[in-house]
Design an enzyme around this catalytic site. Structure first.
Site, mmCIF file in Angstrom:
data_model
loop_
_atom_site.group_PDB
_atom_site.id
_atom_site.type_symbol
_atom_site.label_atom_id
_atom_site.label_comp_id
_atom_site.label_asym_id
_atom_site.label_seq_id
_atom_site.Cartn_x
_atom_site.Cartn_y
_atom_site.Cartn_z
ATOM 1 N N GLU A 148 0.680 -1.337 -0.154
ATOM 2 C CA GLU A 148 0.195 0.358 0.007
ATOM 3 C C GLU A 148 0.984 1.180 0.048
ATOM 4 O O GLU A 148 0.557 2.708 -0.711
ATOM 5 C CB GLU A 148 -0.588 0.086 1.423
ATOM 6 C CG GLU A 148 -1.515 1.032 0.978
ATOM 7 C CD GLU A 148 -2.961 0.997 0.063
ATOM 8 O OE1 GLU A 148 -3.207 2.238 -0.971
ATOM 9 O OE2 GLU A 148 -3.643 -0.367 -0.357
ATOM 10 N N GLU A 176 0.830 6.288 -7.203
ATOM 11 C CA GLU A 176 -0.247 6.832 -7.342
ATOM 12 C C GLU A 176 0.384 8.669 -7.203
ATOM 13 O O GLU A 176 -0.099 9.453 -8.222
ATOM 14 C CB GLU A 176 -1.654 6.518 -6.001
ATOM 15 C CG GLU A 176 -1.732 5.813 -6.573
ATOM 16 C CD GLU A 176 -3.594 5.681 -5.850
ATOM 17 O OE1 GLU A 176 -3.331 6.462 -4.220
ATOM 18 O OE2 GLU A 176 -4.238 4.359 -5.740
#
Length: 121
Positions: free
Chosen positions: A65, A72
């Site tokens: 993550e 991102e």
């Protein structure tokens, strides 16, 4: 690498984890699942090798993550407007985390479910 630089690098790493925690709802959800896995592990008195499997899974999911969040951010930096390749990069990174999460749930189930059912037999 000097000792001070080495110690600073840990600060940067912890800052990255904190950033992922602040920005990512998914990280918080996965952290809750990790806590649940730990609680279940203690409740069912799992073996050291089972703890090892669960800890590795938790590390993979939470670390994944962090990597996903960084991907991102990079994609948003280089492609602030919608672009199909940017979408693909983000989707693939998120998919990688999902694969790790699914594998982790399977590992947890393999360890915990038999112990749960043994309570009723």
């Amino acid at each position: 690498m000097s000792r001070a630089t080495f110690i600073k690098s840990f600060g940067y790493a912890f800052s990255g984890i904190a950033q992922t925690f602040r920005e990512g709802r998914n990280f918080k959800v996965q952290l809750c699942f990790a806590v649940a896995a730990i609680v279940l592990g203690f409740a069912f008195k799992i073996e050291p090798h089972e703890w090892l499997a669960i800890i590795i899974c938790m590390g993979c999911v939470l670390g994944g993550e962090c990597v996903n969040t960084s991907i991102e951010a990079i994609v948003d930096l280089v492609s602030p407007d919608y672009h199909e390749l940017a979408k693909r990069a983000k989707d693939c990174a998120a998919g990688g985390v999902l694969v790790c999460a699914i594998a982790s749930v399977i590992v947890e189930a393999i360890i915990i479910v038999p112990k749960f059912f043994s309570l009723f037999m």
